[in-house]
Every structure is written in C-alpha cells, then in structure tokens.
Design a protein around this motif. Structure first.
Motif, mmCIF file in Angstrom:
data_model
loop_
_atom_site.group_PDB
_atom_site.id
_atom_site.type_symbol
_atom_site.label_atom_id
_atom_site.label_comp_id
_atom_site.label_asym_id
_atom_site.label_seq_id
_atom_site.Cartn_x
_atom_site.Cartn_y
_atom_site.Cartn_z
ATOM 1 N N GLU A 162 67.425 -53.121 -28.822
ATOM 2 C CA GLU A 162 66.838 -54.110 -29.726
ATOM 3 C C GLU A 162 67.658 -54.238 -31.012
ATOM 4 O O GLU A 162 67.923 -55.343 -31.492
ATOM 5 C CB GLU A 162 65.395 -53.722 -30.064
ATOM 6 N N GLN A 163 68.048 -53.112 -31.579
ATOM 7 C CA GLN A 163 68.883 -53.162 -32.776
ATOM 8 C C GLN A 163 70.224 -53.829 -32.475
ATOM 9 O O GLN A 163 70.733 -54.619 -33.267
ATOM 10 C CB GLN A 163 69.118 -51.749 -33.301
ATOM 11 N N ALA A 164 70.789 -53.487 -31.331
ATOM 12 C CA ALA A 164 72.087 -54.052 -30.954
ATOM 13 C C ALA A 164 71.994 -55.558 -30.757
ATOM 14 O O ALA A 164 72.870 -56.318 -31.202
ATOM 15 C CB ALA A 164 72.592 -53.379 -29.682
ATOM 16 N N CYS A 220 72.387 -36.115 -40.043
ATOM 17 C CA CYS A 220 71.389 -37.188 -40.090
ATOM 18 C C CYS A 220 71.901 -38.419 -39.360
ATOM 19 O O CYS A 220 73.110 -38.610 -39.206
ATOM 20 C CB CYS A 220 71.109 -37.527 -41.548
ATOM 21 N N TYR A 221 70.975 -39.257 -38.914
ATOM 22 C CA TYR A 221 71.376 -40.552 -38.385
ATOM 23 C C TYR A 221 72.131 -41.313 -39.469
ATOM 24 O O TYR A 221 71.707 -41.376 -40.630
ATOM 25 C CB TYR A 221 70.158 -41.354 -37.940
ATOM 26 N N SER A 222 73.230 -41.904 -39.097
ATOM 27 C CA SER A 222 74.117 -42.540 -40.077
ATOM 28 C C SER A 222 73.390 -43.642 -40.840
ATOM 29 O O SER A 222 72.657 -44.439 -40.264
ATOM 30 C CB SER A 222 75.334 -43.128 -39.364
ATOM 31 N N GLY A 223 73.644 -43.678 -42.148
ATOM 32 C CA GLY A 223 73.037 -44.700 -42.993
ATOM 33 C C GLY A 223 71.609 -44.411 -43.373
ATOM 34 O O GLY A 223 71.018 -45.137 -44.173
ATOM 35 N N LEU A 263 78.348 -47.504 -32.680
ATOM 36 C CA LEU A 263 77.058 -46.905 -32.370
ATOM 37 C C LEU A 263 76.869 -45.561 -33.071
ATOM 38 O O LEU A 263 77.816 -44.923 -33.520
ATOM 39 C CB LEU A 263 76.926 -46.726 -30.857
ATOM 40 N N GLU A 264 75.613 -45.134 -33.107
ATOM 41 C CA GLU A 264 75.261 -43.810 -33.610
ATOM 42 C C GLU A 264 75.987 -42.725 -32.826
ATOM 43 O O GLU A 264 76.164 -42.833 -31.607
ATOM 44 C CB GLU A 264 73.751 -43.589 -33.446
ATOM 45 N N ALA A 307 73.035 -47.612 -38.184
ATOM 46 C CA ALA A 307 72.137 -46.755 -37.392
ATOM 47 C C ALA A 307 71.723 -47.403 -36.077
ATOM 48 O O ALA A 307 70.547 -47.443 -35.721
ATOM 49 C CB ALA A 307 70.902 -46.369 -38.218
ATOM 50 N N ILE A 308 72.691 -47.902 -35.322
ATOM 51 C CA ILE A 308 72.406 -48.600 -34.069
ATOM 52 C C ILE A 308 72.135 -47.580 -32.965
ATOM 53 O O ILE A 308 73.025 -46.858 -32.534
ATOM 54 C CB ILE A 308 73.589 -49.494 -33.667
ATOM 55 N N GLN A 309 70.874 -47.559 -32.513
ATOM 56 C CA GLN A 309 70.463 -46.585 -31.497
ATOM 57 C C GLN A 309 69.802 -47.218 -30.274
ATOM 58 O O GLN A 309 69.706 -46.572 -29.231
ATOM 59 C CB GLN A 309 69.458 -45.593 -32.111
#
Length: 610
Positions: free
Chosen positions: A108-110, A154-157, A123-124, A103-105
């Motif tokens: 910061e997550q990346a 839905c957002y993946s994962g 990526l999402e 669910a990389i959006q």
C-alpha cells in the motif's frame, strides 16, 4: 568526489552523493562543481549519479531546495533521492527516488509513492524476501534494497530518539547515533539485568550471498552504505559486490545485465572481513529472527583471528592460538577484544612475528580471550597502492585501399561494447612498407592499447597487396582520434530509467487509507506543500505532523529488533516467563520498552504505552 570516482572505477553502476545542503548526513556535503565532475566521469561508463536531497524541509527552505534541485540537474545528475514530498512539486524532468526514510514496508505504501511519480522506491532494510516480492508485484517502478553496511535499529525515517535527547533530528541529517550508545537494562523494580552495554546496536548488513534471491524477488538496484566511509572501505566493498553481480549475470545472461558498461582491472582481492564492520547479519531477509545485536562491538571489531594463549607480566607480549593455519600478522596491525569489564579494548602490534605480538600495552587482556584484528596493515597498503582501471571494450577494424593517385587510405571504424560507433578515414601517404609483417605487427600492438577509457582491440585488418609505411606516432593518432570521436557520443548503457519519461502531472492517488486518513508526526511533514499533497491524497487531517510537535508519549522508535528475544526472554518464540516492564537507562534518562507481540515489534518511548 574522489571516493565517488573510486566507486565507479571499482564497478559501481551508480553513486549517491549529497549536494551542499539537505543531505541526510550533515557532514557529507559536496559542491555543485564536484558533483558535475563526478557526473562527467560516471557518464563515460553509462554509470549514473544520484544526489541526496533527503531531509525534511521547512517552509523557509523550500526555495533553496528548489534551487539546489535545479543546480544538480544542470550539473548532470541523473536522479534525486528525497524524503520530503514537497520536492514532487519542484522536480521537472529529473527522476525522483523515494528514500528509505519514507519507511516503505507494505504494498500500500509502495503503490501510494509510485502513484505520486517516484521512479524508484528504496525499501526498508528490515524486510523479508516475501515482503519485497509482494511490493514488486504491486508496482511497476524500480526497487532498490540495501545489501551492505550499517543498520539503523529503528525503521528508517521513524526514529525520534536523537531529536528528543539533543534536538538533533535524524530526519534533518543530524542523527547523534543514540542507538550506538551504552545502556543499562532494568526491570520495574530497578534491578539491573544488563549493565553498560550497546543494547540497541545492530550488526552490519551483508547480503553478498543473497543477490540472486533479491533479484528474483524484484530488486533491481543493490545499495551499499558508503557515506562517511573512507576510500579503502569503498574500494573493497564495491569491488566485492561488483564481482558478485558479474557472476550472477554470467549465470543468467538471458535474465540479467549490468546497468553500466566497462570492465574493471585491479591488483587487489576484496575481502569483506577486513573492512569496517560490527559483525555481519542477514537480518530478516528470510522472515526469521536471529542474533542481530552487535553487543559490545558498537564499533568495528574486525576479523576474528584466534584466542589468546598467553600474555606476559608487563602486558607487552601476546601469543595467540590462531584460527587459521595461514594467518599472517604484520607490524602495525590493530587488535581488539572485549575485556572482563564488558568493554571493547584495543592495542597496536608494533612487532608481529609468527603468532607473537609485541606492543606497548595490551591492556586488561587475559588468556582465553577472543582476539580480533581490526586493522590489517598489509591489506590496507594493498588497497592504497592498488591500480584500479575501468575500461570499455572497443573493437576496431581497418580497411586499407589505394585511391586513383596511389595514395593509401585507411577506413577505420571503432565499435564499443555499448554500441557506439565512430568511423574516420586517414591518409597514409604513398610510400609502401618495406617490411609488411613488421607494419602489420605494429598496427596490432599500437592500436590494441588503452586510450582514455577505451580498451581498443584490432579485430580486423583488411588490405590487398601491400601495406603503407606508417610510423608508431601515426598509428597512435588513429587510436586517439577514435577515442575522441567515441567520447563525443552519449553512452547508451542499459539504463533502468529514462529521465525524460517521468510523468508527475496528477499527484492524486486513492491509496491514503494506509495511514488511517490522518497524517501524523510519522509522515514527517514540515511544510505546507507536503501537507497539501497528503491532503490532496485523502488525508482528512494533517495533525502534529511536524516532528518537533509530536506528543510527549510518542513512539521514539519502533523496531523489528527485540531486546527480549535477543536475551532469550521472548514469551512467544522462546517460551520465557513474562519479564514485566523493562527500561533502558542512560545518564539518568529512562526509556520505556513495550513489546507489540502481535506485530513482533519493539517500541521505545519516554513512557510506557501500556
């Protein structure tokens, strides 16, 4: 394996394939030996094979996952796509790709995942070019983005609806596709606003016209959904996108290049309208909302061909008014339409002549109804019987000299388009050719052929005086020997990742603030190793992180798609009056819809969040 080979043959630079276990499609497992054979074929062209090991893992499964990781690495896999962070502790030299299930959006997550050592981030799907560009500027690793195929609403994962309904976890590869089911939309008083419709089913992604924009935003890999698709789908879609990428590279040769080598020859023209789709959308790529729902077409409707002009009394003859003057219908074509009951119906055209379709029973078809063709038998036959061949351009030079004994020696060199070179000398004996022009012509024709994956081209023939006599068999042996020598060398294509330069020694990274210091069920932690990685990276707590332990009022879905917007009922963007609480009802089960208008997202849960 066969479908993976078809993808490589049609121009794919890489293929994802599941191993025996732990892939996000339980029905799409493959043996290690099949993966080995696929790797062997792909590596001829510098194409790569990535193995999907992207379910969450329980503690008792970690050893089996580690062994499978070692097995696929030994079989020749070039990278592994993962969701569970425990695999970071198991991988040695093989690169790991962070699955879209992560669910990389956000940047910061990346940054967090790149800091853990992932060489690529997938990526999402629901992102805009602006968001992709921001992530590209924040990290140095490769970025991959979906460009074609089915869209999860839905957002993946982060989808827990299937697991809640039937215990079939999407994060365990067992999704029941509840988003393709039919629902009633009701308000708080029980009034049915929409009845029996696939309200959560999205159209399919199609970004073939946006590859240049995505490349400009930093995307290096363009991902086509392919698992559980048949070979005709894979051939058609891969060929279409490979040609589109070739055009992009041809326009900007100083900026872009393909990551594998070889050119493709085939005798069919790809057409994305004729491949399984629920209608196409570009979703949020421009940062704008649009009509994203597939409506009643949770399954493929096919290409629109016109409106029904008439249907005879016994429903066996249909005449249409075509939308295209050059429309050609074929015996055996399949047709679909939405009836007055709001459901999708279909029939087979037994005999098609001009714009008249004769069938056994067209069902509740009415004049004026839009008709679609979801099976084009002529196109399917072309795909099935088509000859597809991928070859590597190889220039050959031959220099012929005589030694001191009068023997003719051929100094022969072959150079492939990816830079491999092989040189070999051949003894042609002492007999001169009686007809020099004929031998020269034979050399040109016999050397300039295809052997294995090499398309040889006799670029240079150099000799003084006379040529030796050579048979066609002798010349063919030259070509075969060159092919063997080239195949013994590793292809040096434009690889994006060097598998030997992935460093995963320090897993600690101070980017944990984006989950608020607590790893919840949305981090999908199901084992102690993954929990330890989160703890080492700043998560003060790892609470209820195992998805089956999530609280009863947890979000089952959070989506960028919004039913209220789709129906023209959005108070923010469309100025509509407030609707009050809304619910989805299916087989007596009631799901609450909440609307996070600040973030422009819709939330589905078992009970209202507000």
């Amino acid at each position: 394996m066969e479908i993976g080979i078809a993808a490589i043959s049609c121009g794919a630079d890489a293929v994802y394939i599941a191993g025996p276990e732990f892939g996000a499609r339980q029905a799409a497992g493959n043996s290690i030996e099949d993966i080995r054979q696929l790797c062997t074929y792909a590596h001829r062209f510098g194409a790569r094979i990535f193995v999907t090991l992207n379910t969450i893992l329980y503690d008792h499964e970690l050893e089996a996952a580690r062994q499978q990781l070692l097995d696929v690495q030994e079989a020749g896999a070039d990278a592994v796509i993962v969701q569970d962070l425990a695999l970071l502790k198991m991988a040695d030299k093989i690169p790991l790709h962070a699955s879209t299930q992560c669910a990389i959006q956000t940047p910061e997550q990346a940054v967090f995942l790149a800091g853990l050592g992932f060489s690529r981030l997938i990526l999402e799907r629901e992102m805009s070019l602006e968001q992709i560009r921001a992530i590209h500027e924040a990290v140095d690793c490769e970025l991959e983005f979906f460009v074609h195929g089915a869209l999860c609403v839905c957002y993946s994962g982060q989808c827990y609806l299937s697991e809640m309904i039937d215990g079939r976890s999407a994060n365990r590869g067992a999704c029941m596709q509840a988003c393709r089911s039919r629902y009633d939309l009701v308000d708080s008083k029980g009034k049915v606003l929409v009845k029996d419709s696939a309200l959560l089913s999205l159209k399919d992604y199609n970004l073939i016209e946006r590859l240049e924009d995505l490349a400009g935003a930093g995307v290096q890999s363009f991902k086509i959904e392919g698992r559980l698709k048949n070979i005709s789908y894979v051939r058609n879609v891969v060929r279409a996108y490979s040609q589109a990428l070739d055009r992009l590279v041809a326009r900007y040769p100083e900026k872009y290049r393909r990551a594998s080598v070889g050119s493709v020859e085939c005798d069919f023209t790809p057409d994305l309208r004729k491949t399984f789709n629920r209608g196409y959308t570009q979703l949020f790529i421009d940062g704008k909302r649009g009509s994203w729902a597939s409506g009643d077409a949770a399954k493929s409707m096919g290409e629109p061909i016109g409106k029904v002009a008439s249907v005879n009394r016994n429903r066996t003859e249909v005449r249409i008014a075509a939308t295209k003057a050059d429309l050609q219908l074929n015996n055996g074509d399949g047709f679909s339409y939405v009836g007055k009951d709001g459901k999708v119906h279909g029939f087979r055209g037994d005999v098609c002549q001009g714009l008249t379709i004769r069938c056994q029973d067209a069902g509740p078809l009415q004049p004026g109804c839009k008709l679609f063709r979801n099976i084009d038998t002529a196109f399917e036959k072309d795909l099935e019987k088509s000859i597809v061949r991928r070859t590597i351009r190889t220039d050959t030079s031959i220099h012929i000299v005589k030694d001191e004994t009068g023997k003719f020696l051929l100094h022969t060199t072959a150079v492939t388009e990816d830079g491999r070179s092989f040189t070999c000398d051949f003894d042609a004996g002492r007999d001169p050719a009686q007809n020099t022009e004929r031998i020269q012509s034979m050399l040109q024709s016999q050397i300039s052929k295809i052997t294995e994956e090499y398309r040889f081209n006799l670029k240079e023939l150099d000799y003084e005086g006379e040529l030796p006599f050579m048979s066609a068999a002798f010349m063919n042996n030259i070509r075969r020997t060159l092919a063997e020598g080239l195949s013994a060398q590793e292809v040096t294509a434009n690889q994006l990742t060097n598998r030997n330069q992935v460093i995963r020694e320090n897993l600690v990274h101070p980017a944990a603030h984006f989950w608020g210091g607590t790893a919840t069920y949305k981090q999908n932690v199901a084992n102690k190793v993954a929990a330890g990685i989160y703890a080492a990276n700043g998560a003060g707590k790892v609470e209820a992180a195992y998805e089956l332990e999530h609280p009863a009022d947890a979000e089952l879905m959070r989506t960028r798609y919004c039913i209220r917007y789709e129906m023209g009922l959005c108070p923010i963007h469309q100025g509509a009056k407030p609707t009050g609480p809304l619910f989805l009802v299916n087989n007596g089960r009631k799901l609450a819809l909440d609307f996070d208008c600040k973030n422009c997202e819709m939330v589905i849960s078992l009970q209202s969040q507000k």
